[in-house]
Motif scaffolding. Sequence first.
Motif, PDB file in Angstrom:
ATOM      1  N   LYS A  28       0.749  -1.310   0.052  1.00  0.00           N
ATOM      2  CA  LYS A  28      -0.041   0.004   0.008  1.00  0.00           C
ATOM      3  C   LYS A  28       0.789   1.342  -0.167  1.00  0.00           C
ATOM      4  N   THR A  29       2.165   1.237   0.685  1.00  0.00           N
ATOM      5  CA  THR A  29       2.847   2.392   0.731  1.00  0.00           C
ATOM      6  C   THR A  29       3.316   2.869  -0.595  1.00  0.00           C
ATOM      7  N   THR A  30       3.758   1.686  -1.361  1.00  0.00           N
ATOM      8  CA  THR A  30       4.104   2.126  -2.819  1.00  0.00           C
ATOM      9  C   THR A  30       3.350   2.628  -3.524  1.00  0.00           C
ATOM     10  N   LEU A  31       2.032   2.033  -3.379  1.00  0.00           N
ATOM     11  CA  LEU A  31       0.838   2.475  -4.355  1.00  0.00           C
ATOM     12  C   LEU A  31       0.556   3.945  -4.034  1.00  0.00           C
ATOM     13  N   SER A  32       0.632   4.146  -2.733  1.00  0.00           N
ATOM     14  CA  SER A  32       0.273   5.568  -2.349  1.00  0.00           C
ATOM     15  C   SER A  32       1.319   6.561  -2.869  1.00  0.00           C
ATOM     16  N   ARG A  33       2.470   6.188  -2.868  1.00  0.00           N
ATOM     17  CA  ARG A  33       3.484   7.249  -3.410  1.00  0.00           C
ATOM     18  C   ARG A  33       3.439   7.305  -4.868  1.00  0.00           C
ATOM     19  N   LEU A  34       3.120   6.140  -5.392  1.00  0.00           N
ATOM     20  CA  LEU A  34       2.851   6.539  -7.051  1.00  0.00           C
ATOM     21  C   LEU A  34       1.665   7.364  -7.356  1.00  0.00           C
ATOM     22  N   PRO A 135      -2.779  -8.944  -0.480  1.00  0.00           N
ATOM     23  CA  PRO A 135      -1.628  -9.562  -1.350  1.00  0.00           C
ATOM     24  C   PRO A 135      -1.963 -11.071  -1.781  1.00  0.00           C
ATOM     25  N   PRO A 136      -1.121 -11.213  -2.826  1.00  0.00           N
ATOM     26  CA  PRO A 136      -1.638 -12.486  -3.562  1.00  0.00           C
ATOM     27  C   PRO A 136      -1.808 -13.828  -2.833  1.00  0.00           C
ATOM     28  N   SER A 137      -0.865 -13.909  -1.847  1.00  0.00           N
ATOM     29  CA  SER A 137      -0.640 -15.148  -1.063  1.00  0.00           C
ATOM     30  C   SER A 137      -0.055 -14.666   0.207  1.00  0.00           C
ATOM     31  N   VAL A 182       3.239  -4.591  -8.994  1.00  0.00           N
ATOM     32  CA  VAL A 182       2.620  -3.003  -8.620  1.00  0.00           C
ATOM     33  C   VAL A 182       2.218  -2.483  -9.711  1.00  0.00           C
ATOM     34  N   ASP A 183       2.694  -2.524 -11.220  1.00  0.00           N
ATOM     35  CA  ASP A 183       2.175  -1.757 -12.097  1.00  0.00           C
ATOM     36  C   ASP A 183       0.798  -1.964 -12.603  1.00  0.00           C
ATOM     37  N   GLU A 184       0.274  -3.270 -12.380  1.00  0.00           N
ATOM     38  CA  GLU A 184      -1.209  -3.661 -12.618  1.00  0.00           C
ATOM     39  C   GLU A 184      -1.704  -3.035 -11.402  1.00  0.00           C
TER      40      GLU A 184
END
Length: 219
Positions: A28-34, A135-137, A182-184
Motif C-alpha cells: 500500500k505504501t508504494t501504491l500511495s507514493r505512485l 496480497p496475492p498469497s 505493482v504496475d497492474e
Amino acid sequence: MAAHGGSFDGVERRGLMFVLSSPSGAGKTTLSRLLIERMPGLNMSVSVTTRPMRPGEVEGRDYYFVDKIRFEEMVKRHDLLEWATVFDNRYGTPRAPVEAALSAGRDVLFDIDWQGTQQLREKARADVVSVFILPPSAADLEKRLHTRAQDSDEVIRARMSRASHEMSHWAEYDYIVINRNVDEAFAEVQSILKAERLKRERRIGLTTFVRELQRQLEP
Ligand code: 5GP
C-alpha cells in the motif's frame, strides 16, 4: 465536510477522500507514493503516530511522530478526524490539512486501517471512496515484510497474525485490488480514482455547465 472545488475539465467538483487499506506488507505504501506522484490534484494525508520512527522514515513525510501525551491532547482538542490503536501504538489523521485540501478542491489520499475507514465513512459517507489491497498469497506478504527489513522477527510475526484479522474487514470496502504486480495494481487503483472523479453526484458544476451548453445550442 466535503468541499466545493477545482476541476480538471472546467466543471466544478466536490473533493473526495480516497482511502487505501491493507494488511502491512501488501504494498500500500508504494501504491500511495505512485498515486501522489502521478495523479494531479491529490494530497497525501500525513498521520500522527506514537510508534517509533523506522529507518528511512522522514518526519512530516511518512508521519508526524509524537508522544502519547501529545496524541491524547490532539484527541481531546478534536484535532483528529479519526484515530485508532494499531499494534499498541496510536495513529490518527490531523483534521486541519484534510479540510484545507478539500476546500481547495483537491482530493485527499489516506493510508489508514479499517477502524479509521469506518470513522471516515460515518462522518462523510458520500465523499469516501475506499479500496482494500490484498496480497496475492500469505507467502508473498511474509516475503515483503522480510524484504523491507524495517522490523524485528517478533514484530513481523505479530504483523502476520494481525494480517488475517485486518483482512476480515475486506467486505466493508468499495473496491478490492489484489497486488500481484505493482504496475497492474497501480493501474487499477488509478482507474478507480479517475472513475470516481467523474461520478455525477460529485460534479456539482454540471447543472450550470449543461444549462450553458443548452443555451448555446438553442436558436
Ligand atoms: P505502520 O506502522 O506499518 O506505518 O502502520 C500500521 C497500520 O496503521 C497501517 O495499517 C496503516 O494503514 C495504519 N495507519 C496509519 N496511519 C493511520 C491513521 O492515521 N489512522 C488509522 N486509523 N490507521 C492508520
